[in-house]
Design an enzyme around this catalytic site. Sequence first.
Site, mmCIF file in Angstrom:
data_model
loop_
_atom_site.group_PDB
_atom_site.id
_atom_site.type_symbol
_atom_site.label_atom_id
_atom_site.label_comp_id
_atom_site.label_asym_id
_atom_site.label_seq_id
_atom_site.Cartn_x
_atom_site.Cartn_y
_atom_site.Cartn_z
ATOM 1 N N ALA A 161 49.338 -5.021 -10.234
ATOM 2 C CA ALA A 161 49.284 -4.114 -9.076
ATOM 3 C C ALA A 161 50.627 -3.414 -8.911
ATOM 4 O O ALA A 161 51.679 -4.051 -8.916
ATOM 5 C CB ALA A 161 48.946 -4.901 -7.808
ATOM 6 N N ASP B 50 45.692 -6.183 0.141
ATOM 7 C CA ASP B 50 47.005 -5.648 -0.213
ATOM 8 C C ASP B 50 47.912 -6.836 -0.557
ATOM 9 O O ASP B 50 48.096 -7.729 0.286
ATOM 10 C CB ASP B 50 47.555 -4.854 0.997
ATOM 11 C CG ASP B 50 48.856 -4.140 0.684
ATOM 12 O OD1 ASP B 50 49.594 -4.583 -0.209
ATOM 13 O OD2 ASP B 50 49.140 -3.123 1.364
ATOM 14 N N TYR C 117 61.205 3.919 -9.924
ATOM 15 C CA TYR C 117 60.131 3.148 -10.552
ATOM 16 C C TYR C 117 60.699 2.179 -11.591
ATOM 17 O O TYR C 117 60.405 0.979 -11.581
ATOM 18 C CB TYR C 117 59.118 4.097 -11.197
ATOM 19 C CG TYR C 117 58.066 3.412 -12.044
ATOM 20 C CD1 TYR C 117 57.136 2.554 -11.480
ATOM 21 C CD2 TYR C 117 58.008 3.635 -13.424
ATOM 22 C CE1 TYR C 117 56.171 1.924 -12.263
ATOM 23 C CE2 TYR C 117 57.045 3.019 -14.210
ATOM 24 C CZ TYR C 117 56.130 2.161 -13.624
ATOM 25 O OH TYR C 117 55.175 1.542 -14.402
ATOM 26 N N GLU D 197 63.639 13.216 -15.682
ATOM 27 C CA GLU D 197 62.636 12.869 -16.694
ATOM 28 C C GLU D 197 63.338 12.640 -18.038
ATOM 29 O O GLU D 197 64.103 13.491 -18.501
ATOM 30 C CB GLU D 197 61.593 13.979 -16.843
ATOM 31 C CG GLU D 197 60.513 13.572 -17.828
ATOM 32 C CD GLU D 197 59.474 14.645 -18.135
ATOM 33 O OE1 GLU D 197 59.339 15.604 -17.370
ATOM 34 O OE2 GLU D 197 58.822 14.493 -19.190
ATOM 35 N N GLY E 251 42.738 2.089 -7.295
ATOM 36 C CA GLY E 251 41.644 1.614 -8.152
ATOM 37 C C GLY E 251 40.298 1.953 -7.541
ATOM 38 O O GLY E 251 40.214 2.539 -6.461
ATOM 39 N N ASP F 293 42.714 -6.372 -5.422
ATOM 40 C CA ASP F 293 43.143 -4.973 -5.429
ATOM 41 C C ASP F 293 42.889 -4.407 -4.033
ATOM 42 O O ASP F 293 41.892 -4.750 -3.392
ATOM 43 C CB ASP F 293 42.316 -4.185 -6.465
ATOM 44 C CG ASP F 293 42.975 -2.882 -6.903
ATOM 45 O OD1 ASP F 293 43.264 -2.734 -8.092
ATOM 46 O OD2 ASP F 293 43.187 -2.002 -6.028
ATOM 47 N N PHE G 230 43.130 0.861 -13.624
ATOM 48 C CA PHE G 230 42.845 1.223 -15.019
ATOM 49 C C PHE G 230 43.075 0.024 -15.960
ATOM 50 O O PHE G 230 42.125 -0.573 -16.481
ATOM 51 C CB PHE G 230 43.738 2.420 -15.350
ATOM 52 C CG PHE G 230 43.859 2.769 -16.800
ATOM 53 C CD1 PHE G 230 42.735 2.896 -17.599
ATOM 54 C CD2 PHE G 230 45.108 2.996 -17.360
ATOM 55 C CE1 PHE G 230 42.859 3.237 -18.948
ATOM 56 C CE2 PHE G 230 45.236 3.338 -18.697
ATOM 57 C CZ PHE G 230 44.115 3.448 -19.494
#
Length: 331
Positions: A72, A51, A138, A268, A36, A31, A11
């Site tokens: 990436a 990769d 993350y 969260e 993607g 990519d 994106f």
Amino acid sequence: MKILVTGGAGFMGSWLVDELLKRGHDVTSVDDLSGGFMRNVSPKCKFIKMDVRNKKGVDKIVKGVDIIFHLAAYAAEGQSVFSPIEINDINITPMNNLLVAAVNNNVKRFVFTSSMAVYGDQKTPFDESMIPKPEDPYGISKYYCEMMLKTFAETFDFEFVVIRPHNVYGPRQNIADPFRNVLGIWINRIMNNKPPIIYGDGHQTRAFSFIEDVTPAIANAGFYDKCVNQVINVGSEEVTSINDACKIVLESMGSDFEPIYEPARPREVKHAFCTIEKSQKLLDYKTKNNLKKGVKKMVEWAKEIGPQKPSYRIPLEITKKAPKVWVQKLM
Ligand SMILES: NC(=O)c1ccc[n+]([C@@H]2O[C@H](COP(=O)([O-])OP(=O)(O)OC[C@H]3O[C@@H](n4cnc5c(N)ncnc54)[C@H](O)[C@@H]3O)[C@@H](O)[C@H]2O)c1
């Protein structure tokens, strides 16, 4: 300038590639197409399907490169709590490969898209002087990459810029991914004739940032002197609750659905948005599209590609405490 963009079929990466091509640069996009699409890849760039966890391959493609934009990643923040092995590997190994190759090939500048996730659950708005306290794998992986980049840039004398984007959305986003990007997930569910899902009470707040506004600022990070060796939030200052964002999506799609409420997801962060002054000063960032305007453009594009079949890329490594819609693949 010879530029390498990792994640260039994704994106944000594909929008960035287009912006850099528009500015007249020689752009190579790499990519592995795990998240993607070839439909995002401009025929004007050199595209390599690879990769970037492949160390030898990365060594080869960094030869002769002046600037690296490293995008990436697999940015499934919520899922990262339940799939830490695979997600950490995807988000950490490429940074190590690219840093070693950047040093050995005398790359001049390295721009990294980190994330607002590094701030964790601190007082909003997050500003760049705060010490990161990431809440999930993350965010931790992004902070690791930031620190590796800073350490290597200082040791081996190349320039770096860390961008911390937040809640970017717009055309070309992967709306088939049930694990990330709430607006895209809702749009795809509505197109599949299913009501949108909200985790928790929907009073969480975010500042959704439209891709057309974010991209020029990220591109500027490759060239401006004033942003060298800086960490900079990039995104909108328009703070919206998840309930209100959902209303905007439903309205824009002309849908009568009411959202379904599911239990809040573990870890969260309730309120997450950033200061934007530094990006305005150092990267000339400007919000030109408010959420209503941006969602309208995204919905028009989504209707063109049509409803997408949910694609579960990475299995859950832990199912304990995971949302039932993920475990039972109800998206
Ligand atoms: N979209 C957001 O709201 C947001 C917010 C903060 C940070 N970011 C960061 O911006 C970057 C781009 O995000 P995006 O939303 O465009 O995601 P995206 O998934 O659309 O793009 C990432 C691209 O990287 C590719 N990729 C993943 N692992 C790879 C690997 N090992 N080798 C080669 N290619 C690989 C994927 O195929 C995909 O095309 C990411 O680093 C993400 O963490 C995004």
